[in-house]
Design a protein around this motif. Structure first.
Motif, PDB file in Angstrom:
ATOM      1  N   THR A 257      16.460  -0.368  -1.762  1.00  0.00           N
ATOM      2  CA  THR A 257      15.311   0.513  -1.533  1.00  0.00           C
ATOM      3  C   THR A 257      14.696   0.869  -2.873  1.00  0.00           C
ATOM      4  O   THR A 257      15.379   1.351  -3.778  1.00  0.00           O
ATOM      5  N   VAL A 258      13.389   0.636  -2.983  1.00  0.00           N
ATOM      6  CA  VAL A 258      12.646   0.898  -4.212  1.00  0.00           C
ATOM      7  C   VAL A 258      11.656   2.027  -3.955  1.00  0.00           C
ATOM      8  O   VAL A 258      10.786   1.900  -3.096  1.00  0.00           O
ATOM      9  N   ASN A 259      11.821   3.145  -4.667  1.00  0.00           N
ATOM     10  CA  ASN A 259      10.861   4.249  -4.610  1.00  0.00           C
ATOM     11  C   ASN A 259       9.987   4.155  -5.860  1.00  0.00           C
ATOM     12  O   ASN A 259      10.420   4.489  -6.963  1.00  0.00           O
ATOM     13  N   LEU A 260       8.760   3.682  -5.686  1.00  0.00           N
ATOM     14  CA  LEU A 260       7.865   3.452  -6.813  1.00  0.00           C
ATOM     15  C   LEU A 260       7.402   4.779  -7.401  1.00  0.00           C
ATOM     16  O   LEU A 260       7.007   5.697  -6.690  1.00  0.00           O
ATOM     17  N   LEU A 261       7.440   4.876  -8.734  1.00  0.00           N
ATOM     18  CA  LEU A 261       6.972   6.052  -9.453  1.00  0.00           C
ATOM     19  C   LEU A 261       5.703   5.760 -10.236  1.00  0.00           C
ATOM     20  O   LEU A 261       5.058   6.686 -10.738  1.00  0.00           O
ATOM     21  N   ARG A 262       5.364   4.488 -10.367  1.00  0.00           N
ATOM     22  CA  ARG A 262       4.105   4.052 -10.954  1.00  0.00           C
ATOM     23  C   ARG A 262       3.553   2.906 -10.114  1.00  0.00           C
ATOM     24  O   ARG A 262       4.243   2.394  -9.242  1.00  0.00           O
ATOM     25  N   HIS A 263       2.319   2.510 -10.425  1.00  0.00           N
ATOM     26  CA  HIS A 263       1.679   1.523  -9.547  1.00  0.00           C
ATOM     27  C   HIS A 263       2.290   0.139  -9.681  1.00  0.00           C
ATOM     28  O   HIS A 263       2.045  -0.736  -8.843  1.00  0.00           O
ATOM     29  N   SER A 264       3.103  -0.112 -10.707  1.00  0.00           N
ATOM     30  CA  SER A 264       3.767  -1.407 -10.836  1.00  0.00           C
ATOM     31  C   SER A 264       5.174  -1.208 -11.382  1.00  0.00           C
ATOM     32  O   SER A 264       5.438  -0.261 -12.127  1.00  0.00           O
TER      33      SER A 264
ATOM     34  N   GLU B 237       0.819  -1.206   0.000  1.00  0.00           N
ATOM     35  CA  GLU B 237       0.000   0.000   0.000  1.00  0.00           C
ATOM     36  C   GLU B 237       0.858   1.264   0.000  1.00  0.00           C
ATOM     37  O   GLU B 237       0.339   2.375  -0.043  1.00  0.00           O
ATOM     38  N   SER B 238       2.169   1.085   0.032  1.00  0.00           N
ATOM     39  CA  SER B 238       3.083   2.207   0.153  1.00  0.00           C
ATOM     40  C   SER B 238       3.685   2.577  -1.206  1.00  0.00           C
ATOM     41  O   SER B 238       3.553   1.842  -2.186  1.00  0.00           O
ATOM     42  N   VAL B 239       4.365   3.719  -1.229  1.00  0.00           N
ATOM     43  CA  VAL B 239       5.082   4.131  -2.447  1.00  0.00           C
ATOM     44  C   VAL B 239       6.535   3.672  -2.397  1.00  0.00           C
ATOM     45  O   VAL B 239       7.255   3.781  -3.391  1.00  0.00           O
ATOM     46  N   ASP B 240       6.983   3.169  -1.242  1.00  0.00           N
ATOM     47  CA  ASP B 240       8.360   2.707  -1.080  1.00  0.00           C
ATOM     48  C   ASP B 240       8.363   1.257  -0.613  1.00  0.00           C
ATOM     49  O   ASP B 240       7.457   0.819   0.101  1.00  0.00           O
ATOM     50  N   PHE B 241       9.412   0.532  -1.005  1.00  0.00           N
ATOM     51  CA  PHE B 241       9.503  -0.881  -0.655  1.00  0.00           C
ATOM     52  C   PHE B 241      10.978  -1.228  -0.474  1.00  0.00           C
ATOM     53  O   PHE B 241      11.837  -0.732  -1.216  1.00  0.00           O
TER      54      PHE B 241
ATOM     55  N   TYR C  79       3.660  -4.396  -6.965  1.00  0.00           N
ATOM     56  CA  TYR C  79       2.445  -3.640  -7.265  1.00  0.00           C
ATOM     57  C   TYR C  79       2.051  -2.837  -6.030  1.00  0.00           C
ATOM     58  O   TYR C  79       2.074  -3.358  -4.912  1.00  0.00           O
ATOM     59  N   SER C  80       1.679  -1.566  -6.252  1.00  0.00           N
ATOM     60  CA  SER C  80       1.261  -0.717  -5.153  1.00  0.00           C
ATOM     61  C   SER C  80      -0.150  -0.201  -5.395  1.00  0.00           C
ATOM     62  O   SER C  80      -0.516   0.134  -6.519  1.00  0.00           O
ATOM     63  N   THR C  81      -0.926  -0.109  -4.311  1.00  0.00           N
ATOM     64  CA  THR C  81      -2.271   0.465  -4.384  1.00  0.00           C
ATOM     65  C   THR C  81      -2.298   1.904  -3.859  1.00  0.00           C
ATOM     66  O   THR C  81      -3.369   2.462  -3.636  1.00  0.00           O
ATOM     67  N   ALA C  82      -1.124   2.511  -3.679  1.00  0.00           N
ATOM     68  CA  ALA C  82      -1.052   3.887  -3.174  1.00  0.00           C
ATOM     69  C   ALA C  82      -1.790   4.831  -4.118  1.00  0.00           C
ATOM     70  O   ALA C  82      -1.591   4.795  -5.335  1.00  0.00           O
ATOM     71  N   GLU C  83      -2.638   5.676  -3.558  1.00  0.00           N
ATOM     72  CA  GLU C  83      -3.474   6.565  -4.364  1.00  0.00           C
ATOM     73  C   GLU C  83      -2.642   7.528  -5.196  1.00  0.00           C
ATOM     74  O   GLU C  83      -3.005   7.874  -6.319  1.00  0.00           O
ATOM     75  N   SER C  84      -1.502   7.959  -4.680  1.00  0.00           N
ATOM     76  CA  SER C  84      -0.684   8.932  -5.398  1.00  0.00           C
ATOM     77  C   SER C  84      -0.045   8.353  -6.654  1.00  0.00           C
ATOM     78  O   SER C  84       0.474   9.099  -7.482  1.00  0.00           O
ATOM     79  N   LEU C  85      -0.069   7.022  -6.813  1.00  0.00           N
ATOM     80  CA  LEU C  85       0.541   6.392  -7.981  1.00  0.00           C
ATOM     81  C   LEU C  85      -0.480   6.031  -9.057  1.00  0.00           C
ATOM     82  O   LEU C  85      -0.119   5.448 -10.075  1.00  0.00           O
ATOM     83  N   ILE C  86      -1.746   6.361  -8.838  1.00  0.00           N
ATOM     84  CA  ILE C  86      -2.771   6.082  -9.846  1.00  0.00           C
ATOM     85  C   ILE C  86      -2.449   6.853 -11.119  1.00  0.00           C
ATOM     86  O   ILE C  86      -2.118   8.034 -11.087  1.00  0.00           O
ATOM     87  N   SER C  87      -2.534   6.179 -12.256  1.00  0.00           N
ATOM     88  CA  SER C  87      -2.153   6.779 -13.531  1.00  0.00           C
ATOM     89  C   SER C  87      -3.097   7.921 -13.909  1.00  0.00           C
ATOM     90  O   SER C  87      -4.321   7.803 -13.791  1.00  0.00           O
ATOM     91  N   HIS C  88      -2.530   9.045 -14.337  1.00  0.00           N
ATOM     92  CA  HIS C  88      -3.291  10.203 -14.789  1.00  0.00           C
ATOM     93  C   HIS C  88      -2.774  10.649 -16.148  1.00  0.00           C
ATOM     94  O   HIS C  88      -1.612  10.451 -16.487  1.00  0.00           O
ATOM     95  N   SER C  89      -3.649  11.270 -16.910  1.00  0.00           N
ATOM     96  CA  SER C  89      -3.243  11.967 -18.127  1.00  0.00           C
ATOM     97  C   SER C  89      -4.153  13.182 -18.275  1.00  0.00           C
ATOM     98  O   SER C  89      -5.314  13.155 -17.858  1.00  0.00           O
ATOM     99  N   TYR C  90      -3.607  14.245 -18.847  1.00  0.00           N
ATOM    100  CA  TYR C  90      -4.335  15.498 -18.960  1.00  0.00           C
ATOM    101  C   TYR C  90      -4.370  15.919 -20.426  1.00  0.00           C
ATOM    102  O   TYR C  90      -3.349  15.876 -21.119  1.00  0.00           O
TER     103      TYR C  90
END
Length: 286
Positions: free
Chosen positions: A88-95, A51-55, A113-124
């Motif tokens: 140390t792995v700092n995740l920048l995407r959800h997988s 659930e985290s952005v780091d592992f 795989y991370s379920t962290a909300e901040s890693l949800i894919s976005h496009s604008y």
């Protein structure tokens, strides 16, 4: 007798100097290299869910000289650091797929795989009229603290404001691509499409266009209720749409033309109104 003795002594001297063919030659034994140890990690290959952005995990066995790689082409899916045997792995995407390699080319792979909300894919995506200025608000992905970087195109300029809004100025028709980056390095694409608008007042007109451009043609000539006489077959046209009474006054049909990403050339679009009269729009993609 004296002469015979001297001759015998000389013969013995030369015999002593000759190599003995029966003696074994000195053999060279190269230093044996120690066999490689299988690389072993404190986690299984995966998939691993967090659930985290780091592992973090550890290298339990290996041959030293460790390096790490992360999946992703232009932008990596994670930032990986190794301190001794600690990874140390700092995740920048959800997988992300993480590969650890040692100096003897032994490797091990971990899928995270991370379920962290901040890693949800976005496009604008932003659609603008030529010459206009807009403020893109509600940038919410990642951890904030954004910066912006242009990737391709010159139809628009984007500027990051202090409050994390983006000011965009449309310079000319076409499409420009930016990358929004948060303070951890997570990215989101920004696509800015600058359209061109035309008015058709007789049955023929010519439009100069570029790749990845949208053009809107308000069909004021004819009796309205327009249809496509035939679909354009040129590779420089991606798609053509007819929108009924879609102008600002709600009186005229509007033709939307999307040019293709790469192909250049000329295309003819044939239209027919409810009275059976034809109109022709020529598009030159340069």
């Amino acid at each position: 007798m004296k002469k015979i003795f001297i001759l015998f002594a000389v013969s013995c001297f030369f015999a002593a100097c000759l190599p003995d063919e029966n003696l074994p030659e000195e053999e060279f034994y190269p230093e044996e290299e120690e066999p490689a140890v299988n690389l072993k990690l404190s986690v299984d290959e995966g998939p691993i869910y967090t659930e985290s952005v780091d592992f973090e995990f550890e290298i339990l066995e290996g041959n030293g000289g460790y390096t790490a790689g992360a999946s992703g082409e232009e932008d990596k899916d994670a930032a990986v650091t190794i301190n001794g045997n600690k990874v140390t792995v700092n995740l920048l995407r959800h997988s992300a797929f993480i590969t650890i390699t040692d100096q003897k080319r032994q490797s091990a792979r971990v899928e995270i795989y991370s379920t962290a909300e901040s890693l949800i894919s976005h496009s604008y995506n932003l659609f603008m009229d030529n010459g206009s200025t807009d403020i893109l608000k509600r940038i919410t992905f990642g951890a904030g603290g954004y910066s912006i970087k242009k990737k391709k195109g010159d139809s628009a300029e984007a500027e990051m404001l202090e409050n994390d809004d983006i000011k965009v100025t449309a310079l000319k028709p076409g499409t420009t691509y930016y990358k929004i980056i948060d303070r951890r390095g997570t990215t989101a694409p920004l696509r800015i499409s600058v359209s061109a608008s035309y008015v058709m007042t007789n049955n023929r007109m010519t439009i100069a266009a570029v790749n990845e451009q949208t053009a809107f043609v308000t069909l004021k000539w004819g009796e309205g209720d327009w249809t496509l006489a035939e679909e354009p077959s040129s590779p420089c046209i991606e798609k053509v749409w007819l929108m009924k009474k879609a102008d600002s006054e709600g009186k005229y049909d509007v033709l939307q033309i999307d040019t293709s990403e790469n192909a250049k050339g000329t295309a003819m679009i044939q239209l027919k109104d409810k009275a059976g009269r034809f109109a022709f729009v020529t598009v030159n993609v340069r």
